[in-house]
Design a protein around this motif. Structure first.
Motif, PDB file in Angstrom:
ATOM      1  N   ARG A  40      -0.589   8.978   5.755  1.00  0.00           N
ATOM      2  CA  ARG A  40      -1.247  10.458   5.534  1.00  0.00           C
ATOM      3  C   ARG A  40      -2.133  10.490   4.461  1.00  0.00           C
ATOM      4  N   LYS A  41      -1.811   9.948   3.227  1.00  0.00           N
ATOM      5  CA  LYS A  41      -2.548  10.015   2.039  1.00  0.00           C
ATOM      6  C   LYS A  41      -3.852   9.116   2.108  1.00  0.00           C
ATOM      7  N   ILE A  42      -3.918   8.060   3.015  1.00  0.00           N
ATOM      8  CA  ILE A  42      -5.183   7.323   3.309  1.00  0.00           C
ATOM      9  C   ILE A  42      -6.097   8.540   4.111  1.00  0.00           C
ATOM     10  N   ALA A  68     -13.408  -7.510  -2.376  1.00  0.00           N
ATOM     11  CA  ALA A  68     -13.474  -8.157  -3.651  1.00  0.00           C
ATOM     12  C   ALA A  68     -13.420  -7.456  -4.987  1.00  0.00           C
ATOM     13  N   SER A  69     -13.820  -6.226  -5.024  1.00  0.00           N
ATOM     14  CA  SER A  69     -13.691  -5.316  -6.160  1.00  0.00           C
ATOM     15  C   SER A  69     -12.638  -4.183  -5.768  1.00  0.00           C
ATOM     16  N   ARG A  70     -12.085  -4.445  -4.658  1.00  0.00           N
ATOM     17  CA  ARG A  70     -11.018  -3.351  -4.615  1.00  0.00           C
ATOM     18  C   ARG A  70     -11.382  -1.880  -4.435  1.00  0.00           C
ATOM     19  N   ARG A  71     -12.458  -1.641  -3.693  1.00  0.00           N
ATOM     20  CA  ARG A  71     -13.070  -0.406  -3.862  1.00  0.00           C
ATOM     21  C   ARG A  71     -13.390   0.281  -2.519  1.00  0.00           C
ATOM     22  N   VAL A  72     -13.268   1.434  -2.308  1.00  0.00           N
ATOM     23  CA  VAL A  72     -13.537   2.107  -1.029  1.00  0.00           C
ATOM     24  C   VAL A  72     -14.378   3.254  -1.188  1.00  0.00           C
ATOM     25  N   PHE A  73     -15.576   3.396  -0.271  1.00  0.00           N
ATOM     26  CA  PHE A  73     -16.402   4.324  -0.354  1.00  0.00           C
ATOM     27  C   PHE A  73     -16.573   4.993   1.000  1.00  0.00           C
ATOM     28  N   VAL A  74     -16.559   6.267   0.923  1.00  0.00           N
ATOM     29  CA  VAL A  74     -16.396   7.101   2.289  1.00  0.00           C
ATOM     30  C   VAL A  74     -17.638   7.899   1.974  1.00  0.00           C
ATOM     31  N   GLU A 130     -17.510   6.996  -3.850  1.00  0.00           N
ATOM     32  CA  GLU A 130     -16.298   6.404  -4.179  1.00  0.00           C
ATOM     33  C   GLU A 130     -15.024   6.958  -4.205  1.00  0.00           C
ATOM     34  N   VAL A 131     -13.968   6.549  -3.544  1.00  0.00           N
ATOM     35  CA  VAL A 131     -12.678   7.240  -3.369  1.00  0.00           C
ATOM     36  C   VAL A 131     -11.690   6.356  -4.143  1.00  0.00           C
ATOM     37  N   ALA A 132     -10.922   6.703  -4.897  1.00  0.00           N
ATOM     38  CA  ALA A 132      -9.669   6.207  -5.608  1.00  0.00           C
ATOM     39  C   ALA A 132      -8.457   6.053  -4.628  1.00  0.00           C
ATOM     40  N   PHE A 133      -8.162   4.599  -4.611  1.00  0.00           N
ATOM     41  CA  PHE A 133      -7.018   4.593  -3.872  1.00  0.00           C
ATOM     42  C   PHE A 133      -5.797   3.881  -4.820  1.00  0.00           C
ATOM     43  N   THR A 134      -4.564   3.998  -4.332  1.00  0.00           N
ATOM     44  CA  THR A 134      -3.454   3.233  -5.101  1.00  0.00           C
ATOM     45  C   THR A 134      -3.453   1.737  -4.546  1.00  0.00           C
ATOM     46  N   THR A 135      -2.723   0.852  -5.243  1.00  0.00           N
ATOM     47  CA  THR A 135      -2.593  -0.526  -4.692  1.00  0.00           C
ATOM     48  C   THR A 135      -2.340  -0.434  -3.358  1.00  0.00           C
ATOM     49  N   LYS A 136      -1.033   0.255  -2.974  1.00  0.00           N
ATOM     50  CA  LYS A 136      -0.647  -0.136  -1.680  1.00  0.00           C
ATOM     51  C   LYS A 136      -1.539   0.839  -0.606  1.00  0.00           C
TER      52      LYS A 136
END
Length: 117
Positions: A89-91, A31-37, A41-47
């Protein structure tokens, strides 16, 4: 009072769970397009976000680079499948403790990639 609040949230939909994927130390909040490790929080590009979410939404299923490219970029690969490899690779660099020893995304040689659960 707590009963009324719980009832209100249940009836109003306020208590509904957000659409998220939790696997080990990884949290993907769609929903918020956020990723947590590990709660960070870790920044991700759209793709990158779209690719990670697509794989994590289809755990243990192997997707070829062509399938992933077509699904996420919406066109035939025509030699552009290296884009998928770069994004994977970036992910991995962002979500893995040791990107060379992946705990989330497996490379299935000759077939593609799989998000393992």
């Amino acid at each position: 009072m707590m009963d009324r609040l719980a009832r209100y949230e249940r009836l109003s939909g306020g208590g509904q769970k957000k659409e998220e994927i939790r696997i080990r130390g990884l949290l993907i909040d769609k929903a918020s397009r956020r990723v947590f490790v590990n709660d960070k929080e870790v920044a991700f590009t759209t793709k990158e976000f779209d690719l990670l979410t697509y794989l994590a939404s289809n755990p243990n299923r192997v997707f070829s680079k062509d399938q992933l490219f077509e699904q996420l970029w919406g066109m035939d690969s025509l030699g552009d499948i290296a884009t998928v490899t770069v994004h994977i690779r970036k992910i991995r660099e962002k979500i893995e403790i040791d990107p060379s020893n992946s705990q989330y995304i497996d490379t299935i040689w000759g077939a593609g990639y799989r998000f393992k659960v």
